[in-house]
Design an enzyme around this catalytic site. Structure first.
Site, PDB file in Angstrom:
ATOM      1  N   ASP A 125      35.040  40.284  24.171  1.00 32.18           N
ATOM      2  CA  ASP A 125      36.264  39.533  24.461  1.00 32.18           C
ATOM      3  C   ASP A 125      37.058  39.340  23.166  1.00 32.18           C
ATOM      4  OD1 ASP A 125      35.447  39.233  27.086  1.00 32.18           O
ATOM      5  OD2 ASP A 125      35.071  37.082  26.959  1.00 32.18           O
ATOM      6  N   ARG A 175      39.854  46.580  27.541  1.00 34.03           N
ATOM      7  CA  ARG A 175      40.411  45.665  28.536  1.00 34.03           C
ATOM      8  C   ARG A 175      41.765  45.253  27.961  1.00 34.03           C
ATOM      9  NH1 ARG A 175      37.481  40.345  28.745  1.00 34.03           N
ATOM     10  NH2 ARG A 175      35.987  41.378  30.121  1.00 34.03           N
TER      11      ARG A 175
HETATM   12  P1  FDA Z   1      50.010  34.980  34.756  1.00 35.95           P
HETATM   13  O1  FDA Z   1      49.453  33.911  33.900  1.00 35.95           O
HETATM   14  O2  FDA Z   1      51.494  35.138  34.799  1.00 35.95           O
HETATM   15  O3  FDA Z   1      49.439  34.769  36.207  1.00 35.95           O
HETATM   16  C1  FDA Z   1      49.920  35.519  37.318  1.00 35.95           C
HETATM   17  C2  FDA Z   1      49.632  34.719  38.570  1.00 35.95           C
HETATM   18  O4  FDA Z   1      48.216  34.583  38.743  1.00 35.95           O
HETATM   19  C3  FDA Z   1      50.142  33.285  38.528  1.00 35.95           C
HETATM   20  O5  FDA Z   1      51.480  33.209  38.957  1.00 35.95           O
HETATM   21  C4  FDA Z   1      49.203  32.573  39.467  1.00 35.95           C
HETATM   22  O6  FDA Z   1      49.585  32.832  40.791  1.00 35.95           O
HETATM   23  C5  FDA Z   1      47.898  33.287  39.223  1.00 35.95           C
HETATM   24  N1  FDA Z   1      47.053  32.598  38.241  1.00 35.95           N
HETATM   25  C6  FDA Z   1      46.903  32.887  36.929  1.00 35.95           C
HETATM   26  N2  FDA Z   1      45.984  32.059  36.370  1.00 35.95           N
HETATM   27  C7  FDA Z   1      45.572  31.213  37.357  1.00 35.95           C
HETATM   28  C8  FDA Z   1      44.628  30.138  37.427  1.00 35.95           C
HETATM   29  N3  FDA Z   1      43.930  29.751  36.368  1.00 35.95           N
HETATM   30  N4  FDA Z   1      44.451  29.521  38.606  1.00 35.95           N
HETATM   31  C9  FDA Z   1      45.132  29.915  39.713  1.00 35.95           C
HETATM   32  N5  FDA Z   1      46.041  30.916  39.716  1.00 35.95           N
HETATM   33  C10 FDA Z   1      46.253  31.550  38.548  1.00 35.95           C
HETATM   34  N6  FDA Z   1      42.452  36.402  27.431  1.00 35.95           N
HETATM   35  C11 FDA Z   1      42.153  36.526  26.114  1.00 35.95           C
HETATM   36  O7  FDA Z   1      42.893  36.025  25.256  1.00 35.95           O
HETATM   37  N7  FDA Z   1      41.015  37.199  25.732  1.00 35.95           N
HETATM   38  C12 FDA Z   1      40.184  37.788  26.624  1.00 35.95           C
HETATM   39  O8  FDA Z   1      39.188  38.396  26.222  1.00 35.95           O
HETATM   40  C13 FDA Z   1      40.504  37.665  28.011  1.00 35.95           C
HETATM   41  N8  FDA Z   1      39.697  38.218  28.962  1.00 35.95           N
HETATM   42  C14 FDA Z   1      40.127  38.247  30.275  1.00 35.95           C
HETATM   43  C15 FDA Z   1      39.379  38.914  31.238  1.00 35.95           C
HETATM   44  C16 FDA Z   1      39.849  39.034  32.534  1.00 35.95           C
HETATM   45  C17 FDA Z   1      39.050  39.794  33.549  1.00 35.95           C
HETATM   46  C18 FDA Z   1      41.104  38.438  32.900  1.00 35.95           C
HETATM   47  C19 FDA Z   1      41.669  38.592  34.276  1.00 35.95           C
HETATM   48  C20 FDA Z   1      41.806  37.719  31.975  1.00 35.95           C
HETATM   49  C21 FDA Z   1      41.331  37.591  30.662  1.00 35.95           C
HETATM   50  N9  FDA Z   1      42.017  36.855  29.708  1.00 35.95           N
HETATM   51  C22 FDA Z   1      41.666  36.953  28.380  1.00 35.95           C
HETATM   52  C23 FDA Z   1      43.092  35.918  30.129  1.00 35.95           C
HETATM   53  C24 FDA Z   1      44.451  36.563  30.101  1.00 35.95           C
HETATM   54  O9  FDA Z   1      44.823  36.801  28.775  1.00 35.95           O
HETATM   55  C25 FDA Z   1      45.515  35.671  30.778  1.00 35.95           C
HETATM   56  O10 FDA Z   1      45.604  34.471  30.130  1.00 35.95           O
HETATM   57  C26 FDA Z   1      45.256  35.398  32.245  1.00 35.95           C
HETATM   58  O11 FDA Z   1      44.784  36.538  32.911  1.00 35.95           O
HETATM   59  C27 FDA Z   1      46.560  34.980  32.933  1.00 35.95           C
HETATM   60  O12 FDA Z   1      47.525  35.998  32.792  1.00 35.95           O
HETATM   61  P2  FDA Z   1      48.004  36.934  34.002  1.00 35.95           P
HETATM   62  O13 FDA Z   1      48.221  38.302  33.469  1.00 35.95           O
HETATM   63  O14 FDA Z   1      47.094  36.814  35.141  1.00 35.95           O
HETATM   64  O15 FDA Z   1      49.468  36.422  34.353  1.00 35.95           O
END
Ligand code: FDA
Length: 300
Positions: A125, A175
């Site tokens: 990560d 990732r």
């Molecule tokens: P965004 O935050 O815009 O979310 C899109 C939509 O998803 C939102 O509108 C909402 O509907 C839904 N959503 C998002 N988060 C939610 C929550 N907590 N509860 C409910 N609904 C929610 N970061 C990092 O810095 N280092 C890492 O190693 C990782 N590893 C990682 C692994 C995996 C498998 C994932 C999916 C994510 C990570 N992340 C991470 C976190 C990533 O950087 C990011 O903060 C989150 O995925 C949220 O960003 P989105 O791209 O989903 O978009």
């Protein structure tokens, strides 16, 4: 994010731990490895892959880091015993990076070695930006001897496109995600669309250079554009997977699964659930707002 949401996000940190625990149950597979195994079995039965994460970060001494190492080793034992479709995600500071890079590197190498013996994989990560260089160094060092290790790049960091160009050259298993930590504007894009644009620019570069990519997002805009890119560039199914966090956008996760794409869910578990839960709740002001209203009788 509105002013009110900003207040709510700050207020999450002031909530009693028991309340945070109640609302974060959907994001965490429980405190024990057994509870995580049972959840992974359920997901696997639906055709969903997983990555297991023993919660914890920023340990400050060798004793704690060694304990984290042994807990991670036990995950591999369970994967073998229960024949799970799962791999391991680890945080470098949990294994000692904040006090000794070489020590952390040695611990992560031993995990990757164990994973290679059972034909498994370790995802490193990415944490906050003071650790980016060291994390990439550790990844590159271990990758010299083991191919079953991958790294995470964060699209909000301005440096990440350059990192992509460099890491593409060695054939990296990525990732890609937006990034979750609070970073200064000098290092990170703050504008939502700029982060998305950088995400897609990095993804295209990863794909065009033949790398494997775990596309980690719940953002439908990014998922739609990833679908489009996969079709346009004719990317074979064994060159990517989608990844989501446990408890987030299960509707979208099922859609991707039904569309025939590989999907992996990040399954965190363990006693150190608090910091992880706070981050998840801060991402979701809707839930945080609900708690806020109940605790403080605050009307929106
Ligand atoms: P965004 O935050 O815009 O979310 C899109 C939509 O998803 C939102 O509108 C909402 O509907 C839904 N959503 C998002 N988060 C939610 C929550 N907590 N509860 C409910 N609904 C929610 N970061 C990092 O810095 N280092 C890492 O190693 C990782 N590893 C990682 C692994 C995996 C498998 C994932 C999916 C994510 C990570 N992340 C991470 C976190 C990533 O950087 C990011 O903060 C989150 O995925 C949220 O960003 P989105 O791209 O989903 O978009």
């Amino acid at each position: 994010m509105s002013f009110l949401n900003n207040i709510i996000v700050s207020a999450v940190q002031l909530m009693p731990k028991s309340v945070v625990g109640f609302f974060s149950r959907k994001y965490i597979a429980g405190e024990s490895l057994d509870s995580a195994v049972s959840l992974v079995k359920d997901l696997n039965a639906k055709g969903i892959y997983t990555t297991l994460d023993v919660l914890g970060e920023s340990v400050t001494n060798e004793e704690e880091a060694t304990r984290a190492f042994h807990n991670a080793m036990k995950v591999f034992d369970s994967i073998v015993e229960h024949n799970l479709q799962a791999n391991l995600s680890i945080k470098p500071t949990q294994l000692g990076l904040s006090f000794d890079e070489q020590f952390a590197c040695d611990q992560i190498r031993k995990l990757v070695k164990r994973a290679s013996e059972i034909d498994n994989f370790v995802r490193i990560d990415m944490e906050d930006s003071p650790y980016t260089d060291a994390t990439i160094n550790i990844y590159k060092t271990i990758f010299e001897n083991y191919s079953n290790v991958g790294i995470v790049l964060q699209a909000y960091l301005k440096r990440s496109y350059n990192d992509t160009v460099i890491l593409n050259k060695i054939g990296t298993n990525y990732r890609i995600c937006k990034g979750i930590y609070v970073e200064p504007a000098s290092r990170a894009y703050k504008d939502k669309q700029m982060i998305r644009d950088n995400f897609l620019k990095m993804l295209e570069s990863m794909f065009k250079n033949g790398n494997y990519v775990g596309i980690a997002t719940h953002d439908e805009y990014l998922i739609d554009n990833a679908y489009r890119m996969i079709k346009e560039l004719n990317i074979p199914n064994d060159k990517f997977e989608f990844q989501m966090l446990l408890g987030v956008r299960e509707d979208l996760r099922n859609k991707i699964n039904n569309d025939g794409y590989k999907i992996r869910v990040y399954v965190p578990f363990g006693e150190d659930w608090y910091a992880y839960s706070i981050r998840r709740l801060q991402e979701n002001p809707q839930i945080a707002g609900y708690i806020f209203q109940n605790i403080f009788s605050f009307k929106k």
